[in-house]
Design a protein around this motif. Sequence first.
Motif, short mmCIF file in Angstrom:
data_model
loop_
_atom_site.label_atom_id
_atom_site.label_comp_id
_atom_site.label_asym_id
_atom_site.label_seq_id
_atom_site.Cartn_x
_atom_site.Cartn_y
_atom_site.Cartn_z
N THR A 112 0.17 -41.46 23.27
CA THR A 112 1.12 -42.34 22.62
C THR A 112 1.22 -41.94 21.16
N ARG A 164 5.00 -32.46 26.83
CA ARG A 164 4.14 -33.59 27.18
C ARG A 164 5.01 -34.77 27.62
N PRO A 165 5.66 -34.66 28.79
CA PRO A 165 6.58 -35.72 29.23
C PRO A 165 5.89 -37.04 29.52
N ASN A 166 4.55 -37.03 29.67
CA ASN A 166 3.82 -38.27 29.90
C ASN A 166 3.37 -38.94 28.61
N THR A 167 3.65 -38.29 27.47
CA THR A 167 3.35 -38.89 26.18
C THR A 167 4.54 -39.72 25.72
N ALA A 168 4.27 -40.95 25.28
CA ALA A 168 5.33 -41.85 24.80
C ALA A 168 5.50 -41.66 23.30
N SER A 170 7.60 -42.81 19.95
CA SER A 170 8.46 -43.83 19.36
C SER A 170 8.67 -43.50 17.90
N ARG A 202 13.24 -39.05 28.43
CA ARG A 202 12.71 -40.34 28.87
C ARG A 202 11.49 -40.80 28.08
N ASN A 203 10.78 -39.84 27.47
CA ASN A 203 9.56 -40.20 26.75
C ASN A 203 9.79 -40.39 25.25
#
Length: 283
Positions: A112, A164-168, A170, A202-203
Amino acid sequence: MVADSGGVVGIGGGGEPESSDSLRTFGAMVQALREHAGLSREELAEAIGYSKHMVASVELGRRMPDAAFVEGVDRALGNTGALIRAAQHLGRQPGLAAWFRKWAGLEATAITLYTYECRMVPGLLQTEAYARALFSDRLPLLDDAQIEEHWAARAERQRLLRERPNTAFSFILEEQLFLRHTGGAGVTRELLDHLLEIVQLRNVEIQIMPLVQESHAGLAGPIQLLETPENRWFAYCEGQRGGLLVSDAKEISVLQSRYARMRSQAFTIPDSVSLLQRMRGDL
């Protein structure tokens, strides 16, 4: 570096980029031990809980490994402690300021990452033209070779968004960053086009803080927060000539609450995208 009892690490400024020889040597050592163990990059990555891209980047000397990566690889490849000892002599990644190195290492494996910026578009979102405009304005002045090195390091970091598509991710960005037209109207058009493309991932979430905002929780300055694969949180706050790496849970809680408040004060994601589109149309 000097750490106080509150878990805030002051990272001093200054210094020219160091050689990456130690990174390449360490990477070659990892590769040799991996091949001796008969493991592919994919198999090693699965064993230590990292992506194969991270393993490849370390082996090629492109990325500074964090402590968890080094310890995981050492366990997977014989548990000799050799890699842990070798990692103590690693020089920083070329093109990254000495005071940013530790944060960049954590950033490379974060699950994150939150960023609020009021000074410039963050490095992870910059175009090459926008970054070069910033580098050209830097004082003391950078020579051409240093500018090339800085851009190469920044471009390498930007791969995180797609690798790192699983990292969010923001981002909260001030509207004024785009109204300033850093580098000129053409650079700003390209930058806005780039952001409108990136926000489709998406991330990645991008919110714009309105230029007119009566209540603002981020007036104390930029904030970066990240969560490691071990679910530990760190924060980073940067100034003119250095930065602070924050590990103290109480301090991080304060920054998290400020960031959360700013998310409610900024435009929603759809409204932010609409604003970016309108600003692009006005240029």
